[in-house]
Motif scaffolding. Structure first.
Motif, PDB file in Angstrom:
ATOM      1  N   SER A 126     103.267  12.329  70.264  1.00  0.00           N
ATOM      2  CA  SER A 126     104.484  11.461  69.965  1.00  0.00           C
ATOM      3  C   SER A 126     105.272  12.178  68.996  1.00  0.00           C
ATOM      4  O   SER A 126     104.841  12.875  68.024  1.00  0.00           O
ATOM      5  N   PRO A 127     106.564  11.956  68.835  1.00  0.00           N
ATOM      6  CA  PRO A 127     107.584  12.541  67.844  1.00  0.00           C
ATOM      7  C   PRO A 127     107.166  12.185  66.415  1.00  0.00           C
ATOM      8  O   PRO A 127     107.116  13.029  65.630  1.00  0.00           O
ATOM      9  N   ARG A 128     106.536  11.082  66.200  1.00  0.00           N
ATOM     10  CA  ARG A 128     106.338  10.588  65.058  1.00  0.00           C
ATOM     11  C   ARG A 128     104.888  11.450  64.529  1.00  0.00           C
ATOM     12  O   ARG A 128     105.027  12.015  63.366  1.00  0.00           O
ATOM     13  N   ARG A 129     104.048  11.609  65.461  1.00  0.00           N
ATOM     14  CA  ARG A 129     102.771  12.463  65.206  1.00  0.00           C
ATOM     15  C   ARG A 129     103.473  13.950  64.834  1.00  0.00           C
ATOM     16  O   ARG A 129     102.850  14.631  63.915  1.00  0.00           O
ATOM     17  N   THR A 130     104.087  14.524  65.845  1.00  0.00           N
ATOM     18  CA  THR A 130     104.573  15.580  65.535  1.00  0.00           C
ATOM     19  C   THR A 130     105.149  15.868  64.209  1.00  0.00           C
ATOM     20  O   THR A 130     104.932  17.041  63.614  1.00  0.00           O
ATOM     21  N   TRP A 131     106.311  15.111  63.727  1.00  0.00           N
ATOM     22  CA  TRP A 131     106.606  15.344  62.388  1.00  0.00           C
ATOM     23  C   TRP A 131     105.474  15.061  61.260  1.00  0.00           C
ATOM     24  O   TRP A 131     105.554  16.034  60.390  1.00  0.00           O
ATOM     25  N   GLN A 132     104.943  13.985  61.481  1.00  0.00           N
ATOM     26  CA  GLN A 132     103.897  13.698  60.216  1.00  0.00           C
ATOM     27  C   GLN A 132     102.600  14.665  60.123  1.00  0.00           C
ATOM     28  O   GLN A 132     102.381  15.000  59.074  1.00  0.00           O
ATOM     29  N   ALA A 133     101.992  15.247  61.388  1.00  0.00           N
ATOM     30  CA  ALA A 133     100.909  15.943  61.166  1.00  0.00           C
ATOM     31  C   ALA A 133     101.494  17.470  61.372  1.00  0.00           C
ATOM     32  O   ALA A 133     100.268  18.256  60.852  1.00  0.00           O
ATOM     33  N   VAL A 134     102.228  17.702  61.873  1.00  0.00           N
ATOM     34  CA  VAL A 134     102.462  19.303  62.184  1.00  0.00           C
ATOM     35  C   VAL A 134     103.496  19.921  61.349  1.00  0.00           C
ATOM     36  O   VAL A 134     103.355  20.641  60.440  1.00  0.00           O
ATOM     37  N   ILE A 135     104.776  19.263  61.507  1.00  0.00           N
ATOM     38  CA  ILE A 135     106.060  19.745  60.891  1.00  0.00           C
ATOM     39  C   ILE A 135     106.041  19.656  59.574  1.00  0.00           C
ATOM     40  O   ILE A 135     106.306  20.645  58.708  1.00  0.00           O
ATOM     41  N   LEU A 136     106.164  18.325  58.882  1.00  0.00           N
ATOM     42  CA  LEU A 136     106.343  18.258  57.707  1.00  0.00           C
ATOM     43  C   LEU A 136     105.412  18.929  56.539  1.00  0.00           C
ATOM     44  O   LEU A 136     105.659  19.326  55.701  1.00  0.00           O
ATOM     45  N   PRO A 137     103.990  18.881  56.709  1.00  0.00           N
ATOM     46  CA  PRO A 137     103.153  19.197  56.087  1.00  0.00           C
ATOM     47  C   PRO A 137     103.665  20.615  55.631  1.00  0.00           C
ATOM     48  O   PRO A 137     103.426  21.506  54.653  1.00  0.00           O
ATOM     49  N   GLN A 138     104.290  21.510  56.847  1.00  0.00           N
ATOM     50  CA  GLN A 138     104.304  23.019  56.689  1.00  0.00           C
ATOM     51  C   GLN A 138     105.550  23.016  55.958  1.00  0.00           C
ATOM     52  O   GLN A 138     105.867  24.040  55.258  1.00  0.00           O
ATOM     53  N   ALA A 139     106.499  22.209  56.218  1.00  0.00           N
ATOM     54  CA  ALA A 139     107.818  22.408  55.696  1.00  0.00           C
ATOM     55  C   ALA A 139     107.992  22.110  54.252  1.00  0.00           C
ATOM     56  O   ALA A 139     108.573  22.603  53.642  1.00  0.00           O
ATOM     57  N   VAL A 140     107.291  20.814  54.011  1.00  0.00           N
ATOM     58  CA  VAL A 140     107.290  20.669  52.513  1.00  0.00           C
ATOM     59  C   VAL A 140     106.767  21.440  51.564  1.00  0.00           C
ATOM     60  O   VAL A 140     107.292  21.635  50.601  1.00  0.00           O
ATOM     61  N   ARG A 141     105.698  22.178  51.914  1.00  0.00           N
ATOM     62  CA  ARG A 141     105.336  23.110  51.064  1.00  0.00           C
ATOM     63  C   ARG A 141     106.075  24.126  50.652  1.00  0.00           C
ATOM     64  O   ARG A 141     106.035  24.630  49.482  1.00  0.00           O
ATOM     65  N   ASN A 142     107.022  24.580  51.566  1.00  0.00           N
ATOM     66  CA  ASN A 142     107.873  25.643  51.411  1.00  0.00           C
ATOM     67  C   ASN A 142     109.082  25.150  50.468  1.00  0.00           C
ATOM     68  O   ASN A 142     109.752  26.062  49.649  1.00  0.00           O
ATOM     69  N   VAL A 143     109.427  23.925  50.409  1.00  0.00           N
ATOM     70  CA  VAL A 143     110.516  23.592  49.758  1.00  0.00           C
ATOM     71  C   VAL A 143     110.379  22.773  48.360  1.00  0.00           C
ATOM     72  O   VAL A 143     111.228  22.760  47.671  1.00  0.00           O
ATOM     73  N   LEU A 144     108.922  22.874  48.015  1.00  0.00           N
ATOM     74  CA  LEU A 144     108.612  22.517  46.706  1.00  0.00           C
ATOM     75  C   LEU A 144     109.324  23.224  45.451  1.00  0.00           C
ATOM     76  O   LEU A 144     109.954  22.301  44.653  1.00  0.00           O
ATOM     77  N   PRO A 145     109.410  24.341  45.355  1.00  0.00           N
ATOM     78  CA  PRO A 145     109.898  25.044  44.326  1.00  0.00           C
ATOM     79  C   PRO A 145     111.610  24.396  44.167  1.00  0.00           C
ATOM     80  O   PRO A 145     112.049  24.251  43.191  1.00  0.00           O
ATOM     81  N   ALA A 146     112.132  24.688  45.507  1.00  0.00           N
ATOM     82  CA  ALA A 146     113.738  24.445  45.347  1.00  0.00           C
ATOM     83  C   ALA A 146     113.831  22.847  44.928  1.00  0.00           C
ATOM     84  O   ALA A 146     114.803  22.390  44.090  1.00  0.00           O
ATOM     85  N   LEU A 147     112.882  21.908  45.195  1.00  0.00           N
ATOM     86  CA  LEU A 147     113.087  20.603  44.951  1.00  0.00           C
ATOM     87  C   LEU A 147     112.960  20.723  43.217  1.00  0.00           C
ATOM     88  O   LEU A 147     113.767  19.860  42.608  1.00  0.00           O
ATOM     89  N   GLY A 148     112.090  21.134  42.732  1.00  0.00           N
ATOM     90  CA  GLY A 148     111.702  21.371  41.487  1.00  0.00           C
ATOM     91  C   GLY A 148     112.960  21.869  40.846  1.00  0.00           C
ATOM     92  O   GLY A 148     113.491  21.242  39.541  1.00  0.00           O
ATOM     93  N   ASN A 149     113.491  22.935  41.349  1.00  0.00           N
ATOM     94  CA  ASN A 149     115.012  23.463  40.699  1.00  0.00           C
ATOM     95  C   ASN A 149     115.826  22.364  40.631  1.00  0.00           C
ATOM     96  O   ASN A 149     116.669  22.449  39.611  1.00  0.00           O
ATOM     97  N   TYR A 150     116.016  21.676  41.696  1.00  0.00           N
ATOM     98  CA  TYR A 150     116.977  20.470  41.532  1.00  0.00           C
ATOM     99  C   TYR A 150     116.807  19.449  40.449  1.00  0.00           C
ATOM    100  O   TYR A 150     117.631  18.822  39.980  1.00  0.00           O
ATOM    101  N   ALA A 151     115.475  19.028  40.358  1.00  0.00           N
ATOM    102  CA  ALA A 151     114.923  18.162  39.309  1.00  0.00           C
ATOM    103  C   ALA A 151     115.446  18.516  37.716  1.00  0.00           C
ATOM    104  O   ALA A 151     116.022  17.958  37.108  1.00  0.00           O
ATOM    105  N   VAL A 152     115.340  20.118  37.795  1.00  0.00           N
ATOM    106  CA  VAL A 152     115.700  20.410  36.287  1.00  0.00           C
ATOM    107  C   VAL A 152     117.392  20.328  36.245  1.00  0.00           C
ATOM    108  O   VAL A 152     117.725  20.077  35.355  1.00  0.00           O
ATOM    109  N   SER A 153     118.086  20.704  37.430  1.00  0.00           N
ATOM    110  CA  SER A 153     119.394  20.454  37.273  1.00  0.00           C
ATOM    111  C   SER A 153     119.707  19.280  37.009  1.00  0.00           C
ATOM    112  O   SER A 153     120.586  18.774  36.008  1.00  0.00           O
ATOM    113  N   MET A 154     119.073  18.196  37.782  1.00  0.00           N
ATOM    114  CA  MET A 154     119.409  16.680  37.536  1.00  0.00           C
ATOM    115  C   MET A 154     119.192  16.427  35.912  1.00  0.00           C
ATOM    116  O   MET A 154     120.063  15.493  35.538  1.00  0.00           O
TER     117      MET A 154
END
Lengths: 214, 244
Positions: A126-154
């Motif tokens: 299902s779309p929900r499972r697709t996002w939850q179990a497959v796409i997001l875990p891979q996507a979020v890992r890559n964006v963590l440093p960038a999110l951290g940088n925005y936290a420093v900016s904030m």
């Protein structure tokens, strides 16, 4: 009005500043949380099949990103007078930075190989499972440093909250400086505290980026 | 509502001069930032440790201490400490220039580093002087890569100018704030103010896109006409703490 740095005043101001620093940290933390969650929601909404959803979302985010945070803050505080300033501040900070983090997520989601989407379809997830179990875990890992940088900016932009009477560190610095005519000490200390807190975090983020292979 | 706009029209001269102050702060601040970016950014590529060290220290200092605090330091603390007093607008220009110059230095450093190594070697093989090599070979190629990041930085600088309101410099925000206080129409006033900043930001983006097209054309790169009207992306910046 030439005078030297007054260590006595600095010693007196420091505890007050650190007291305000707790509010600064709290606002940064909660603001980052709002930005991280809202940004993700916007990034996922931006992939909706209908343009009726994606175009307005994109337009609003573009607008939020291109206009000054200070005006957004002061405006929100003036319109929502019955809400507590700290709450207004955290929400506005969060929304403002969500406009940036959503782009980061978008890039992260785009970075997930196409084959992963196809595999999900093949397994008829299902779309929900697709996002939850497959796409997001891979996507979020890559964006963590960038999110951290925005936290420093904030973190470095939380002083704006002082304008809407949130009693964070800069609010205290302003008050102490005016009360004791000790602007030099109050503002210098405030700057140093920012430097001491943000520099190690920046270094940490840089290390994280290297380890994740950017 | 109509009350707001009639007052707005009455105050039009002040609004216009406020807009002028905001633009002045943006243009002068970004010029100072541009100069500093190149000085500090090129210093960061020096072979001498002391030169690199000075650049790193200055960059980390101004990136780490929050623009807001820097601005207020120049306005309140510096007169107390040194006896020199800067006019509010000048304070803004100096603080914006130093802060954004520090961020810009990283852009310059990154872009210069990304020019292929072979280009350096070819320039050395042709017996070019270091100055000539920079001016004719390295910078024209690095410049194309810098422009999108500089566009983001420029918009950030524009977005920082309402801080001048706190120093009671008569900028755009001060002028609109005055109309708001006369009429009490907060929502209209701030939405209008946000809209004006949005238009300014888009206009600056268009200008920078033109600049980028021009720079690309000089390198013989393909440039589509549609690219001029595109908006800037919120690029996830790769250097830590460098998201301004």
């Amino acid at each position: 009005m030439n005078r030297t740095f007054d260590w006595e005043a600095a010693r007196e101001a420091l505890p007050l500043l650190l007291e305000g620093f707790r509010v600064t940290l709290l606002a940064t933390l909660l603001g980052t949380l709002v930005a991280a969650v809202l940004g993700l929601a916007i990034a996922v909404a931006g992939r909706a099949p209908s343009r009726l959803v994606t175009l307005p979302v994109k337009a609003v985010m573009e607008f939020v990103r291109s206009t000054p945070l200070l005006v957004q803050l002061v405006g929100a505080a003036a319109v929502f007078t019955s809400v507590e300033p700290l709450t207004v501040g955290i929400v506005v900070l969060g929304v403002h930075y969500a406009a940036y983090t959503s782009e980061v997520y978008r890039a992260g989601i785009d970075g997930v190989p196409k084959g992963q989407w196809e595999a999900c379809r093949a397994l008829s997830l299902s779309p929900r499972r697709t996002w939850q179990a497959v796409i997001l875990p891979q996507a979020v890992r890559n964006v963590l440093p960038a999110l951290g940088n925005y936290a420093v900016s904030m973190f470095k932009e939380t002083p704006f909250l002082a304008v809407i009477t949130v009693q964070e560190m800069v609010f205290e610095a302003r008050k102490y400086g005016a009360d004791h005519f000790a602007y030099t000490e109050a503002w210098t200390l405030a700057g140093l505290i920012f430097l001491i807190a943000s520099y190690p975090t920046s270094l940490l983020m840089r290390k994280l980026e290297k380890r994740l292979g950017h | 509502m109509s009350d707001f706009f009639s007052t707005f029209l009455d105050e039009l001269p002040q609004i216009r001069s406020g807009l002028w102050v905001t633009l002045e702060a943006t243009v002068l601040g970004s010029l100072l930032a541009l100069v500093l970016s190149f000085v500090l950014g090129l210093m960061a590529g020096s072979r001498l440790l002391s030169v690199r060290g000075v650049s790193r220290t200055v960059v980390e200092f101004f990136r780490g201490t929050s623009l807001y605090v820097q601005l207020f330091w120049f306005y309140y603390a510096m007169p107390q400490l040194t006896g020199y007093e800067l006019a509010p607008l000048l304070c803004g220009v100096v603080a914006f220039g130093l802060n954004f110059g520090a961020y810009g230095a990283e852009i310059v450093r990154g872009a210069v580093n990304s020019v292929p190594r072979a280009q350096y070697e070819a320039a050395v093989a042709l017996n070019m002087t270091p100055f000539h090599r920079m001016r004719k070979v390295i910078l024209p190629q690095a410049w194309v890569q810098m422009i999108p990041s500089f566009t983001n930085l420029l918009i950030q600088l524009l977005k920082a100018t309402p801080l001048l309101w706190l120093l009671s410099a008569a900028d755009l925000m001060t002028a609109v704030e005055h109309v708001r206080s006369l009429t009490g129409e907060s929502l209209t006033a701030y939405l209008l103010l946000l809209a004006v900043y949005f238009v300014l930001a888009y206009a600056l983006t268009l200008l920078m896109n033109l600049l980028e097209r021009n720079a690309k054309r000089r390198l013989g790169l393909d440039t589509g006409a549609a690219g001029v009207f595109r908006t800037r992306g919120a690029e996830p910046v790769t250097t830590a703490g460098g998201t301004r």
